[in-house]
Design a protein around this motif. Structure first.
Motif, PDB file in Angstrom:
ATOM      1  N   TRP A  91       0.842  -1.193   0.000  1.00 38.09           N
ATOM      2  CA  TRP A  91       0.000   0.000   0.000  1.00 38.09           C
ATOM      3  C   TRP A  91       0.881   1.249   0.000  1.00 38.09           C
ATOM      4  CZ3 TRP A  91      -4.985  -0.069  -1.037  1.00 38.09           C
ATOM      5  CH2 TRP A  91      -5.722  -1.217  -0.782  1.00 38.09           C
ATOM      6  N   SER A  92       0.479   2.203  -0.793  1.00 34.74           N
ATOM      7  CA  SER A  92       1.224   3.462  -0.841  1.00 34.74           C
ATOM      8  C   SER A  92       0.945   4.270   0.426  1.00 34.74           C
ATOM      9  CB  SER A  92       0.823   4.273  -2.080  1.00 34.74           C
ATOM     10  OG  SER A  92      -0.538   4.687  -1.970  1.00 34.74           O
ATOM     11  N   ALA A  93       1.746   5.310   0.597  1.00 34.95           N
ATOM     12  CA  ALA A  93       1.505   6.198   1.731  1.00 34.95           C
ATOM     13  C   ALA A  93       0.212   6.974   1.506  1.00 34.95           C
ATOM     14  CB  ALA A  93       2.679   7.165   1.891  1.00 34.95           C
ATOM     15  N   CYS A  94      -0.397   7.409   2.586  1.00 32.12           N
ATOM     16  CA  CYS A  94      -1.638   8.182   2.486  1.00 32.12           C
ATOM     17  C   CYS A  94      -1.347   9.468   1.711  1.00 32.12           C
ATOM     18  CB  CYS A  94      -2.155   8.513   3.884  1.00 32.12           C
ATOM     19  SG  CYS A  94      -3.924   8.845   3.930  1.00 32.12           S
ATOM     20  N   ASN A  95      -2.283   9.815   0.805  1.00 28.57           N
ATOM     21  CA  ASN A  95      -2.019  10.946  -0.088  1.00 28.57           C
ATOM     22  C   ASN A  95      -2.155  12.304   0.597  1.00 28.57           C
ATOM     23  OD1 ASN A  95      -4.869  10.715   0.131  1.00 28.57           O
ATOM     24  ND2 ASN A  95      -5.107  11.927  -1.732  1.00 28.57           N
ATOM     25  N   LYS A 115      -7.985   1.074  -4.280  1.00 30.64           N
ATOM     26  CA  LYS A 115      -7.855   2.240  -3.412  1.00 30.64           C
ATOM     27  C   LYS A 115      -8.548   1.960  -2.089  1.00 30.64           C
ATOM     28  CE  LYS A 115      -7.379   5.878  -6.871  1.00 30.64           C
ATOM     29  NZ  LYS A 115      -7.902   7.184  -7.351  1.00 30.64           N
ATOM     30  N   GLN A 164      -5.170   5.701  -0.039  1.00 29.19           N
ATOM     31  CA  GLN A 164      -3.916   5.061  -0.435  1.00 29.19           C
ATOM     32  C   GLN A 164      -4.258   3.967  -1.432  1.00 29.19           C
ATOM     33  OE1 GLN A 164      -3.890   2.470   3.728  1.00 29.19           O
ATOM     34  NE2 GLN A 164      -2.001   3.259   2.957  1.00 29.19           N
ATOM     35  N   LYS A 165      -3.290   3.574  -2.190  1.00 25.21           N
ATOM     36  CA  LYS A 165      -3.568   2.609  -3.257  1.00 25.21           C
ATOM     37  C   LYS A 165      -2.457   1.574  -3.339  1.00 25.21           C
ATOM     38  CE  LYS A 165      -1.329   5.186  -6.986  1.00 25.21           C
ATOM     39  NZ  LYS A 165      -1.499   5.775  -8.334  1.00 25.21           N
ATOM     40  N   CYS A 188      -7.818   6.164   4.134  1.00 21.47           N
ATOM     41  CA  CYS A 188      -6.842   6.167   5.213  1.00 21.47           C
ATOM     42  C   CYS A 188      -6.989   7.473   5.986  1.00 21.47           C
ATOM     43  CB  CYS A 188      -5.417   6.022   4.677  1.00 21.47           C
ATOM     44  SG  CYS A 188      -4.962   7.310   3.493  1.00 21.47           S
TER      45      CYS A 188
END
Length: 942
Positions: free
Chosen positions: A253-257, A290, A265-266, A293
C-alpha cells in the motif's frame, strides 16, 4: 483325374507350341530342342522359385509379371481365367548345377489398356502354370491394378486457437487412392516426424495430436498424402497457442495521499504473470485498488511560560528556562523555535574584575559619556546628507550640457502617427559624440506615416530615402549608470536631426501597416536575422524510436536493438536552412532535397538507421544519375554511392517523392542529381499568395516556384505568414524539363473595368538556370494590381505558369480582397506535425512479436527458397541485395526499410499480402497435370 486331364491338355499345348514355334525355325534347331526339354530327373513336379507379385500400373507404363520354376518343361500365364498366347511369353532356360534340373523363367507384360478393358467382379489377376511329365503346378494369383491419387482431401485440417497446456487435435482424411496414401504432417514446411517430440502423436488414424500445447507449437500445419503416383498437400491450418493474462502480486500500500486528515492510499498489480500473448485474454478485474486512510495531523510544539529567574550567581548573572510542552510536537509537527534558556546580568553591568559587586556608583559621569556619543553620531549624519546633495546637484548640471528638447510640436500635427524603432548600438551617427561608445540602448521616435507600395520589396531602405525632413528628432538614451540605479527610463536627451531623415512620398491616407512585419532598417542599422535552425532531438535506448522534422519530409528511424541494452543516446537531426555548400561537379549536379545531419558523431549502433529525405526529381534512371553525398569537412563532400550501384556500405531506395537511406555512420548527407538527357524532369510546386498593399486600393499578388519538397515550401509558408499573405489556391505541381528553356508566369482574364495592372508586367519570365538550380531557395514574382473603386471586393483571374517548349499549369484565383470576407486556406493540407520524436513500440507499425516471427522464418535458408531474398522481392526491394546479405538479420533490416517507407500510411495490408503470397506454394503432380495449389497462411500482421 482333373489334374491329370489338365496335364495331358497342357502336354498337347506344349507339343503344339513346339510344333508351331520350333519347327517354324530350322529343322536342326527343333530336333535339338525336344530332347533338351525333357526332365533330367524323372518323378519331380515343378517347384516355383519366383511367383508373380501384385503390381500397380502407373500412368501408361506396363507392368512385368515373372515366374520361375524347377524342373519345368514349359510355363504358361493364365490371366482372368484365359491363357495368355505363347507369343506374349518371353522364356529363358538355365541348368541348376547342383541338381542337374532345368530351370525355366517366363515373363509377360500387362498394359493399362488390358486392365481398363477388363470388366469382372474382381481385380485383374494372373497366375502361371508350370508343366513336367508328371503333372502341373500353379503359382499364386497376382492382382494388377491401376494406381491413382485424387486431388481433393476428404477432410482438410482446420486451424484452431488453443490455450497453453491445452490439447491440439488436427484431423486429416487423405484423398482416395490406389494404393492407399500414406500421411505425413508438416509444420512450417518441415516434417513433424523429424522433431522426435514425444508430445506430438501422428499415429492415430492420420490425425495429429499435441497432448500439451506450448508456445512453440504455434505455426502452420499441413497434411501431406502420398503414394507411388503423386503427393497431395492439404490446406494449411494455423494453430495459435495463446496465453491468457494473469495478475501479478499486489504491491505494498502506498503512503496516504494527505498529510493530515482523511485521504486514500492505493496498491497496484500488473497483468504480467503471465502477460497475455497471441490474442490471449487480458486479466479480469482491477489493476488498482484504493482504500481510505486517516493520517494523524501534525501538532507543532509551543513554549510553556518562563520559569522564575535563578539567584544571582558569583559570575554576576542569573538564568531562567522554558519547556516546549504547551503542547509538545507530535506526528511530525515542528519543534519550538527560539532558545529554551535565557541568561542576563543581574547587576546592570556593575561587576568588578574579581566578580565583586560595586556599591559606589557615579551615575553623573556615566550619563555624561552617553550624551557625547549621541551628539557625535548626529553630526556625522548631517555631513553625509550635505555631501550627497552637492554630488547630485553637480551631476545634474554636468548632464544638462548634452542638449535640450527642441521638438517642434507642429511637426506632429497633420494626421501623422508616431513610428518608433530601435537602431544598432555600435557606430550610431545620431549620438553627438560618435567616438563615445557607452553601452546604450538607442531608439528614435519619428513623427509620420511609414508605407511601402510593394510589401514584397525585400530591399531595405536607407535613411536618406526613407525619411523626409522634419525639424528634429528625439533620441532616447539609456545610460549604463542610470541603468545600474534602476532609473534608465528617465534619462532622455535630444539632438538635431539630419535634414534628410524623414519619410518622402508618404501617402497621408495610409496610417497602418496592415499587420505586416516588414523590416524597415538598412542592414547597417539592423542585423538581418538568420533563418531558425530546423532541429529535433530525442533520447533513444534499446527499444529504438523515430525522429521527425515537421513539415520537411525528413525523418529518422532507429530500429529496435540498434542501441545496446542499458545504454541511451541523445540523438538529433538537423535540416540545413542556409545556402547549400554542396559543390557541383562540372556545374551539372543539382541538389534534389535538403541537406540533413544526424548525430551525435560518436554514436555507436549495431544495425543501420533508416533516414527518409524528400526529393523533387521525377525518377527515371535513363535520364537521371542520382547520387548520395556525405560532408567530410567544411565545404567538402565525398560521394557515398550512386542509387543504381551495388554497395555494402549503405543502401538507397528511391521512390517517386522520397529517398530511403540505410546508414551506419552519422554525418551530413545530401541527395544530388545529374541530368543525363534533356528529358530529365524535376517537380516544381506552384503557389499563389495575395495581400492588400498599404494603399487601400492596391493589391499584391505573388506567385512562387519552388522545388516540390515539403522543406522548400515551408520556407514560403514562413515568409508569407510573416507578411500576412493569404494562400489563394491549393498549390499545384509543374514538371520542369532540363532543356535549358525558361519559365514564364503570366496573369490573364483580369476584369478590365474593375482592376488595372502596371504596364508591361502581365508576363514575367524566370531564366532556366535559377529555376533548375534553385537549391531549395524560393523564387517568386509579383503582380501589382489596383482596383478602380473601393466597392470592388472580389478578384478573379488566371495565372499561367509554363515552360517554353514544356508543360503548363493554371492557377485559378478567386478571392475576396476585404479582410473580413476572406476565406482562409490552410498552408498545409494536413495538420502540422507536432510530435517530433517517438520511442519504444509506439514508433513502429509492426508489433515486435510479429516482427520476431517473421525474422525467424525468413533469416534461415530454406530449400524451397522461402528466405529473406523472397521477402525482399515481394516487398519490391530488388536491388543491392548484397547489402542485406552482410547484415546479422537481413529480414530485420528489410522490415526497417518497410517501416520507413510506410511511416505515413501505416498500412499493414501490403505486408500481410506479401506474406500471404509467399505462403502460396504451387506444385505439379508427377503425371504432368498441375497439382493442387495450397495456401500457407502467413498472416502475421493479423
Amino acid at each position: 483325374m482333373g489334374q491329370c486331364s489338365e496335364g495331358r491338355y497342357l502336354g498337347i499345348l506344349f507339343l503344339l507350341g513346339l510344333y508351331t514355334s520350333g519347327f517354324a525355325t530350322k529343322g536342326s534347331e527343333s530336333s535339338d530342342a525336344l530332347p533338351e526339354s525333357m526332365p533330367s530327373v524323372p518323378g519331380t513336379l515343378p517347384h516355383f522359385l519366383v511367383e508373380p507379385e501384385d503390381a500397380y500400373i502407373i500412368k501408361s507404363n506396363p507392368i512385368h509379371l515373372r515366374c520361375r520354376a524347377r524342373p519345368a518343361m514349359q510355363i504358361f500365364f493364365k490371366c482372368n481365367g484365359e491363357w495368355v498366347h505363347q507369343n506374349e511369353h518371353v522364356s529363358e532356360e538355365s541348368l541348376d548345377e547342383s541338381t542337374g534340373l532345368k530351370i525355366r523363367e517366363v515373363l509377360i507384360n500387362v498394359s493399362r489398356q488390358q486392365v481398363e478393358d477388363f470388366h469382372g467382379p474382381e481385380d485383374y489377376w494372373c497366375l502361371c502354370v508350370a508343366w513336367s511329365h508328371l503333372g502341373t503346378s500353379k503359382s499364386r494369383k497376382a492382382s494388377v491394378r491401376i494406381a491413382y491419387l485424387r486431388k481433393n482431401f476428404e477432410q482438410d485440417p482446420q486451424g484452431s486457437e488453443v490455450p497453453i497446456e491445452g490439447m491440439i487435435v488436427l484431423h486429416c482424411r487423405p484423398p482416395e487412392g490406389v494404393p492407399v496414401a500414406e500421411v505425413e504432417w508438416l509444420k512450417n514446411e518441415e516434417l513433424v516426424s523429424l522433431f522426435k517430440d514425444d508430445n506430438i502423436d501422428t499415429r492415430a488414424d492420420h490425425n495429429l495430436i499435441i497432448k500439451h500445447a506450448r508456445l512453440s507449437d504455434s505455426g502452420n500445419y499441413t497434411c501431406l498424402a502420398s503414394n507411388i503416383v503423386a503427393k497431395r498437400r492439404s490446406m494449411s491450418a494455423t494453430v495459435v497457442v495463446y496465453v491468457n493474462g494473469g495478475w501479478s502480486s499486489w504491491t505494498e500500500w502506498s503512503a496516504c495521499n494527505v498529510r493530515c486528515g482523511r485521504g486514500w492510499q492505493k496498491r497496484s498489480r500488473t497483468c504480467t504473470n503471465p502477460a497475455p500473448l497471441n490474442g490471449g485474454a487480458f486479466c479480469e478485474g482491477m489493476s488498482v485498488q484504493k482504500s481510505t486512510c486517516t493520517a494523524l495531523c501534525p501538532v507543532d510544539g509551543s513554549w510553556d511560560v518562563w520559569s522564575d529567574w535563578s539567584v544571582c550567581s558569583p559570575e554576576c548573572d542569573r538564568q531562567r528556562s522554558r519547556d516546549c510542552t504547551a503542547p509538545s510536537p507530535r506526528h511530525g509537527g515542528k519543534s519550538c523555535e527560539g532558545p529554551s534558556q535565557e541568561t542576563e546580568n543581574c547587576t546592570d553591568g556593575l561587576c568588578t574584575q574579581n566578580r565583586k559587586l560595586l556599591h559606589k556608583v557615579k551615575p553623573q559621569s556615566i550619563e555624561s559619556g552617553s550624551d557625547v556619543a549621541l551628539y557625535s553620531g548626529l553630526a556625522a549624519g548631517i555631513i553625509a546628507v550635505a555631501v550627497l546633495v552637492v554630488a547630485v546637484t553637480l551631476y545634474r548640471k554636468s548632464q544638462s550640457e548634452y542638449g535640450v528638447d527642441v521638438i517642434d510640436s507642429s511637426a506632429l500635427t497633420g494626421g501623422f502617427q508616431s513610428f518608433n524603432f530601435k537602431t544598432a548600438r555600435q557606430g550610431n551617427s545620431l549620438l553627438l559624440n560618435s567616438s563615445m561608445q557607452p553601452d546604450l540602448a538607442v531608439s528614435r521616435t519619428y513623427s509620420g506615416a511609414i508605407c511601402f507600395q510593394d510589401p514584397m520589396d525585400k530591399e531595405l531602405m536607407t535613411e536618406s530615402s526613407l525619411f523626409d525632413p522634419l525639424p528634429d528628432i528625439k533620441v532616447k538614451v539609456q545610460s549604463s549608470f542610470m541603468v545600474s540605479l534602476g532609473v534608465a527610463d528617465r534619462a532622455e536627451y535630444h539632438v538635431k536631426a539630419h535634414p534628410e531623415t524623414f519619410p518622402r512620398r508618404v501617402n497621408r491616407d495610409c496610417n497602418t501597416l496592415n499587420g505586416m512585419n516588414e523590416t524597415l532598417l538598412h542592414p547597417s542599422l539592423s542585423t538581418v536575422p538568420s533563418k531558425p535552425e530546423l532541429r529535433t532531438v530525442g533520447i533513444f535506448g534499446h527499444l529504438g524510436g523515430r525522429l521527425v522534422v515537421p513539415n520537411t519530409g525528413v525523418s529518422l528511424l532507429v530500429p529496435h536493438g540498434a542501441i545496446s541494452e542499458d545504454t541511451s543516446w541523445e540523438m538529433y537531426m538537423i535540416v540545413n536552412q542556409e545556402h547549400s555548400s554542396v559543390q557541383p561537379e562540372e556545374g551539372s549536379e543539382i541538389l534534389l532535397g535538403p541537406e540533413v545531419t544526424y548525430g551525435p558523431p560518436d554514436l555507436a549502433l549495431s544495425s543501420p538507421v533508416a533516414m527518409t529525405i524528400a526529393h523533387c526529381a521525377e525518377v527515371n534512371m535513363e535520364h537521371w544519375s542520382i547520387r548520395l553525398k556525405r560532408q567530410v569537412e567544411q565545404d567538402k563532400w565525398e560521394e557515398v554511392m550512386s542509387v543504381d550501384d551495388e554497395s555494402t556500405g549503405c543502401y538507397c531506395l528511391i521512390d517517386s517523392h522520397s529517398c530511403l537511406l540505410l546508414l551506419e555512420q552519422p554525418g551530413t548527407y545530401a541527395l544530388v542529381g545529374e541530368p543525363l538527357t534533356e528529358a530529365a524532369v524535376k517537380r516544381l510546386k506552384l503557389a499563389a499568395f495575395g495581400s492588400m498593399s498599404c494603399n487601400a486600393l492596391d493589391y499584391s499578388l505573388r506567385v512562387y516556384c519552388v522545388d516540390d519538397t515539403p522543406h522548400a515550401f515551408q520556407e514560403v509558408v514562413a515568409t508569407e505568414k510573416s507578411r500576412g499573405g493569404q494562400l489563394l489556391e491549393e498549390p499545384k505541381t509543374l514538371l520542369f524539363k532540363g532543356n535549358t528553356f525558361s519559365l514564364q508566369v503570366s496573369i490573364q482574364d483580369i476584369p478590365q473595368f474593375l482592376w488595372s495592372i502596371k504596364p508591361f508586367t502581365t508576363c514575367q519570365e524566370f531564366p532556366f538556370s535559377p529555376v533548375w538550380c534553385s537549391n531549395q531557395q524560393p523564387l517568386h514574382c509579383v503582380f501589382s494590381l489596383e482596383r478602380y473603386s473601393p466597392a470592388t471586393t472580389q478578384l478573379s483571374c488566371k495565372i499561367s505558369v509554363r515552360q517554353v517548349k514544356g508543360h503548363e499549369q493554371i492557377l485559378q484565383v478567386y478571392t475576396s480582397v476585404v479582410e473580413s470576407e476572406k476565406e482562409s486556406i490552410p498552408f498545409f493540407m494536413q495538420a502540422d506535425c507536432t510530435v517530433t520524436s517517438q520511442t519504444g513500440p509506439k514508433a513502429f507499425k509492426i508489433p515486435f512479436s510479429i516482427r520476431q516471427r517473421i525474422c525467424a522464418t525468413f533469416d534461415t535458408a530454406n530449400a524451397k527458397g522461402k528466405d529473406w531474398q523472397l521477402l525482399a522481392q515481394k516487398l519490391h526491394i530488388e536491388s543491392n541485395l548484397a547489402y542485406f546479405a552482410k547484415q546479422k538479420s537481413p529480414s530485420a533490416v528489410i522490415l526497417n526499410l518497410w517501416e520507413a517507407q510506410h511511416q505515413d500510411t501505416g498500412d499493414l495490408d501490403s505486408l500481410a499480402s506479401a506474406l500471404e503470397e509467399i505462403g502460396k506454394i504451387h506444385s505439379k503432380s508427377p503425371d504432368g497435370n498441375e497439382g493442387q495449389s495450397e495456401n500457407t497462411d502467413l498472416s502475421y500482421a493479423a
